[in-house]
Design an enzyme around this catalytic site. Structure first.
Site, short mmCIF file in Angstrom:
data_model
loop_
_atom_site.label_atom_id
_atom_site.label_comp_id
_atom_site.label_asym_id
_atom_site.label_seq_id
_atom_site.Cartn_x
_atom_site.Cartn_y
_atom_site.Cartn_z
N SER A 12 1.03 -1.23 0.17
CA SER A 12 0.11 0.09 -0.03
C SER A 12 0.94 1.19 0.04
O SER A 12 2.12 1.37 0.14
CB SER A 12 -0.62 0.07 1.30
OG SER A 12 -0.09 0.04 2.16
N HIS A 13 0.16 2.55 -0.21
CA HIS A 13 1.06 3.61 -0.10
C HIS A 13 1.88 3.86 0.99
O HIS A 13 2.85 4.25 1.23
CB HIS A 13 0.15 4.94 -0.29
CG HIS A 13 -0.44 4.97 -2.00
ND1 HIS A 13 -1.63 5.46 -2.28
CD2 HIS A 13 0.26 3.95 -3.03
CE1 HIS A 13 -1.80 5.25 -3.78
NE2 HIS A 13 -0.82 4.68 -4.17
#
Length: 1182
Positions: A742-743
């Site tokens: 994920s970011h």
């Protein structure tokens, strides 16, 4: 997932829900593991004694602990006296509205030492801090009460209510009517009182068993209430109404007036909550009803109840009714009396008048019945009358034969009528009352449930196997009947419905709610049966033998428990999907050669159930506490009753049993899969003070936190910048799972912040005992260690030489693999930028320019657009490349164009806003975080830029360049400060899907929104941390055809956890990829695929609840997406191991091909449509 963990504190068993449910309800004590005479107290399962252990001729002390525990825990006491375990057995305390209580006895003058503990779900304990408590018992035989407080072991002891034992014995019967819940429970257990036949034994909990009021014969108005300071709206109206209302009729009418008032129209939810709380306190006697000298027969109450019921049904029948309103309305219904024709008659309930005039009973008894029941009921009926009638019935049936049988029979009949009026009949009685209104198709369903219930009631509880089977059968039958009743209620209340139809509808509604309550009882019995058969350890042992016999009833129970939530209106589609998954995994059995994958798949679904349960508790916590506190203070309700209101509501719900089932199953699953609740996102070592925060946001850290800190974070949504919260953040422990790629995960690795997640409540509870203390966090791919900084880890870490040797071996392996994929000769990678500069040079294009992807460079369009151009060129070469197993590296790239650097500034200049833009840009460079200055400037900048629209020439050139005007497109950011080797900028800037050139306003808004995302607070702070001047940030816009993928993925070509260069790690989700990148709670499928030998390991199964998608040809292309619940029982990645293997091999091959071409490990995003792999982004892996 880390293989094991070491922690400073012993394990603490919790119910398993996220801690937000009861934030701050207790001061955390110290968890210990102690051995007492061969017994393990703490991590073991030692047997706890009951509420009180009596000895003769001693001083009696009732210890009352004023403290709340977290969801699923209990209090116990351990001490030197025999009645509290002699330091060997902990004695459970009983939870009451007034606190946790236990009775102890000792010799007069004896010194007793003791300690309070919290008992967790698995039998572990949390000890209160401080020295042992010490109590010197009174020197004479007496009964006293002692109030204590958690953690205050040195508090001064003050015995209250001293009473000699002889006096206490003489006044026992009077004491049993003190109105306290725990005392009534004891009275109910005493000989004689419990001899009332089944009609008496099966009471409603609404009025009798939960009654908290004063004795019926002494009901006086309380003083010191109706404090309206600080009140407004519904709360003010209900307090003022209560001040004018003395008896039950008037109080019901105050509620009716509130529900039909203008206030209710403006603040409906707030009105419903206040009404529900107020009615509950009336029905449990917390709010006293007393006579005011006027006469109101029960038909008055019935008429008011009918009007309230109709109002509630109208609300329930609305299409847009929310979950909160639905849940609150369900709490109001049981508090209303019935309004059948016999109760709305001018003189209802006349049987008691005839009873009071019988000649076959003593005169004194006749007078007592007449004055305490008949006259009171017909003057001013109230819930206290049911209590008085039950007490009278208990008396006249205590000694069989004492009174005429005809009289007793008639009194029983009256009691049944009165229960019917108060809607306090047993579930069986309520359901039998529906028989005349149920159609032929429903009668067999009703009879089946009643038969199952009767069989269960007669079953010997020691027959464990039979109990499990019978309870499951009853739960199945209950669910079918509840579904049938809800189908009948779905049509709503007709405007022309007769009074009889409305009255019967009330019976249906209450019966459906009663079934929900009974499901709580059935689930409790099932959990007890599972525990008696070995609990979680028994389940884990069975897996080792390849059997799943014990798992089937446990999973079936959980599936039906979740179905109850769906029937109650909580996320119906989510509940249906979870039920399907649980039943599918149960039916599939345990594969002989891959029990770990079976356990991981099951874990994903059980974690999903736990998320659902947390959403319910969060909803309840949003509903009640503030309103309850204000209303309780105004009405003079006891503080402890107010404080425990919400917890009591949750403990009485099906969610409570669901959480216990999840805890039991997850413990067995972790034993099978080898996990411990920890997961490593960024390995490393960190030391610092552990600071607890809700989220990772600037300003969340205390001003005193100046040195290195480690954050204990309750929730993250994937948009955070770790260092933006503070440059002194050395580590993060997030209390729920997070996709590795994920970011937020990418940023943590880029910022070199040690980052782990912990989804196990036991370990989270241990971590909270270390808050505000210096700790050490050591995270490796194999283990996680958290402990006090001055305490050395219990095991040695791997030596550097071993790590170096492993890396050398990987390097040699990679060298030998050179040339196994097709050559990338002739395709130069995009121009590289210095990691130190953090941004690429910018070349502005002339106004109106639109570039083909092949013309995009880092200088004119940013690294993302340039990489997409390079990917488009690579597709032909990829078709020819295969790995040594023959797996192709072929991929496709969606068509695209670029609105290059300079277009935003040209648009601002054309609109006359360029100078204002430059002024704001200068301000944002130095704007302070404090006082909201930065937020204000960022909002102004975003509003200014978002109001712009790209030139018509740009839209025309996009259309003439190959995009059909009706094609659905996605506009994506391509800044000069993202997708670089030194600054990924993952997730900082906007991508807007689902727009069309044929809808120029929506398309223009989307482009402007992407431009404006350059100046969000997060983006500005991110550049500050990286040392990039704000004026040097530029934004281009990448326009591509919008794909409708079946699966989306993110992959790293080098394992991000252990840096294994032979492994590609991929995370996969259903639908569009935004769910993956955003950090939504839950896990995607996580695969680790070897680049060379074709092996694929499944590290996690997906349980993200929803997919994002765009429906072709439906609605306006306005940048929106739709969400759809995912049922993983029909997703091949979850159900088909061979398909999972093929996907892993394919992604590993494509990833390795891109890694070789660009010459560095890659962070790749893409999707799968049919058999085709699309790559939409490739950037250097952080």
């Amino acid at each position: 997932m880390a293989g094991s963990s070491m922690m400073q504190c012993g394990q603490v068993g919790q119910l398993g829900l996220r801690r937000s449910s009861f934030e701050g309800l207790r001061k955390v004590g110290v968890t210990q593991t102690a051995t007492l005479k061969g017994r393990m107290v703490g991590g073991g399962r030692s047997r706890a004694k009951g509420l009180a252990v009596r000895c003769e001729n001693g001083v009696k002390v009732r210890v009352r602990l004023d403290h709340q525990v977290q969801f699923g825990e209990m209090h116990a006491i351990l001490g030197s006296a025999k009645s509290i375990g002699e330091w060997q057995d902990k004695v459970l305390m009983k939870w009451t509205e007034a606190g946790w209580v236990v009775d102890l006895e000792g010799k007069p003058g004896e010194k007793v030492e003791y300690k309070h503990v919290i008992v967790t779900h698995d039998g572990g304990v949390i000890w209160e801090e401080g020295p042992n408590r010490s109590m010197l018992l009174p020197s004479e035989l007496t009964e006293v009460e002692l109030v204590t407080h958690w953690g205050r072991t040195d508090e001064e002891l003050q015995f209250q209510g001293g009473k000699k034992v002889a006096e206490s014995s003489q006044n026992g019967s009077q004491n049993r009517q003190s109105g306290k819940k725990e005392e009534q429970a004891q009275a109910a257990e005493s000989p004689g009182v419990g001899k009332v036949e089944e009609a008496v034994n099966e009471m409603s909990t609404s009025f009798v068993k939960s009654w908290q009021g004063a004795a019926v014969k002494d009901r006086k108005e309380r003083t010191g209430k109706w404090d309206t300071r600080g009140l407004d709206g519904p709360a003010l109206q209900i307090v003022e109404g209560d001040k004018k209302a003395s008896n039950w009729w008037r109080k019901l009418d105050a509620v009716r007036e509130l529900l039909s008032s203008e206030v209710a129209k403006k603040e409906r939810l707030k009105t419903l909550v206040n009404a529900a709380v107020y009615l509950k306190w009336i029905n449990t006697g917390q709010i006293i009803c007393y006579e005011d000298g006027q006469h109101y027969r029960p038909n008055k109450h019935a008429e008011i109840s009918r009007r309230i019921f109709v109002d509630l049904e109208r609300i329930s029948g609305e299409r847009g009714i929310g979950l909160k309103e639905r849940l609150v309305i369900q709490k109001i219904h049981p508090c209303l009396p019935a309004f059948k024709a016999e109760f709305t008659a001018s003189v209802p309930l006349t049987r008691i008048r005839d009873i009071a005039h019988r000649n076959d009973i003593p005169h004194d008894l006749k007078q007592e019945i007449k004055h305490t029941i008949q006259n009171k009921l017909h003057r001013s009926a109230g819930p206290e009358d049911l209590v008085a009638t039950e007490n009278m019935l208990a008396r006249v049936t205590k000694n069989p034969g004492q009174y005429n049988e005809a009289f007793v029979k008639e009194f029983r009949t009256f009691y049944a009528e009165l229960k019917d009026f108060f809607n306090a009949g047993s579930l069986t009685e309520q359901l039998e009352g529906l028989r005349s209104s149920i159609d032929e198709g429903g009668l067999p369903i009703l009879d089946n449930f009643l038969s199952c219930k009767a069989k269960l009631d007669n079953l010997n509880s020691s027959e464990t196997g039979d109990v499990t089977e019978t309870v499951l059968g009853s739960l199945h039958a209950l669910t079918s009947l509840r579904e049938k009743l809800l189908q009948g209620l779905e049509s709503g209340l007709r405007n022309d419905a007769s009074d009889a139809a409305i009255a019967m509808r009330q019976k249906w509604r209450l019966s459906e709610l009663g079934l929900e309550d009974y499901s709580f009882v059935l689930l409790s019995r099932l959990i007890n049966a599972f525990e008696s058969e070995g609990g979680s350890s028994g389940l884990a042992e069975e897996v080792k033998s390849g059997k799943a016999g014990k798992w089937t009833p446990a999973l079936t129970s959980l599936a039906m428990a979740v179905q109850q939530l769906g029937l109650s209106g909580l996320q119906k589609e989510e509940c249906a999907a979870i039920k399907n998954e649980l039943l599918a995994w149960s039916a599939a059995g345990i594969p002989a050669n891959d029990t770990k994958s079976w356990a991981l798949r099951l874990k994903a679904t059980v974690d999903r159930v736990r998320r659902l349960a947390e959403s319910y508790t969060d909803t309840v916590l949003q509903l009640y506490p503030d309103y309850v506190e204000k209303l309780g203070k105004a009405l003079g309700i006891p503080e402890n009753t107010v404080r425990t209101y919400t917890e009591a509501d949750i403990r009485a719900s099906v969610v409570f049993q669901i959480a216990k089932l999840c805890s039991l199953l997850l413990k067995a699953i972790r034993s099978t899969a080898g996990g411990d609740g920890f997961d490593v996102i960024m390995p490393g070592r960190a030391t610092g003070v552990l600071v607890e925060v809700d989220r990772i946001v600037p300003g969340s850290l205390p001003s005193s936190a100046t040195g290195p800190i480690i954050l204990l974070v309750k929730q993250a949504d994937g948009d955070e910048e770790v260092k933006a919260a503070g440059s002194n953040v050395a580590g993060v422990i997030l209390q729920h799972e997070l996709p590795h790629l994920s970011h937020l995960g990418v940023r943590a690795r880029q910022e070199k912040v040690v980052f782990v997640t912990c989804d196990d409540e036991e370990r989270s509870a241990n971590l909270r005992t270390l808050v505000n203390r210096p700790i050490k966090l050591v995270a490796s791919p194999e283990s996680v260690y958290v402990g006090l900084h001055d305490t050395p880890p219990p095991q040695k870490q791997p030596k550097q030489g071993i790590i170096s040797s492993a890396k050398s071996e990987q390097k040699a392996k990679l060298g030998n693999a050179k040339g196994r994929l097709g050559s990338s000769k002739g395709f130069a990678p995009p121009s590289k930028t210095s990691a130190a500069s953090k941004q690429s040079a910018v070349v502005r294009s002339p106004p109106g320019t639109v570039l083909d992807l092949s013309k995009a460079t880092t200088e004119n369009s940013g690294s993302k657009a340039a990489a997409c151009g390079a990917l488009a060129v690579l597709t032909e070469q990829a078709k020819k490349a295969r790995n040594t197993q023959g797996v192709p590296a072929a991929f496709l790239v969606p068509r695209g164009k670029v609105i290059p650097f300079g277009a935003m500034e040209d648009t601002l200049e054309k609109s006359g806003a360029l100078q204002k833009f430059k002024t704001l840009l200068e301000k944002v460079e130095s704007a302070a975080l404090e006082g909201g200055e930065l937020d204000k400037v960022c909002n102004e900048l975003q509003s200014l830029v978002a109001s712009q629209r790209p030139a018509k020439l740009i839209l025309d050139r996009l259309a003439s360049g190959g995009f059909p005007t009706n094609a659905r497109l996605i506009v994506r950011s391509s800044a000069n400060v993202e997708d670089l080797a030194g600054m990924s900028g993952a997730g900082l800037y906007e991508s807007i899907p689902n727009v069309k050139l044929s809808e120029p306003e929506n398309f223009g808004k989307a482009v402007a929104k992407v431009w404006a995302s350059l100046y969000t607070r997060r983006a500005v702070l991110s550049r500050r941390v990286a040392g990039v001047p704000q004026k040097e940030a530029s934004m281009a816009v990448l326009v591509q055809e919008l794909l409708s993928p079946e699966l989306s993925f993110v992959l790293h070509t080098v394992s991000p956890i252990d840096q294994d260069k032979t492994v590609v790690q991929a995370e996969i989700a259903v639908g569009l990829g935004e769910t993956l990148a955003s950090g939504t709670r839950g896990t995607p499928w996580r695969l680790a695929a070897n680049k060379f030998d074709g092996t694929v390991k499944t590290l996690a199964f997906a349980n993200l609840s929803e997919q994002m998608m765009v429906k072709d040809g439906v609605g306006e292309a306005d940048g929106s997406v739709v969400k759809q619940v995912v049922d993983y029982s029909n997703q091949a990645v979850s159900t088909d191991a061979e398909y999972r293997q093929r996907i892993g091999q394919c992604l590993a091959t494509v990833g390795f091909f891109l890694e070789k071409h660009f010459g560095t490990p890659q962070d790749v995003e893409g999707c799968i449509i049919g058999k085709d792999v699309y790559i939409v982004q490739a950037r250097p892996q952080p």
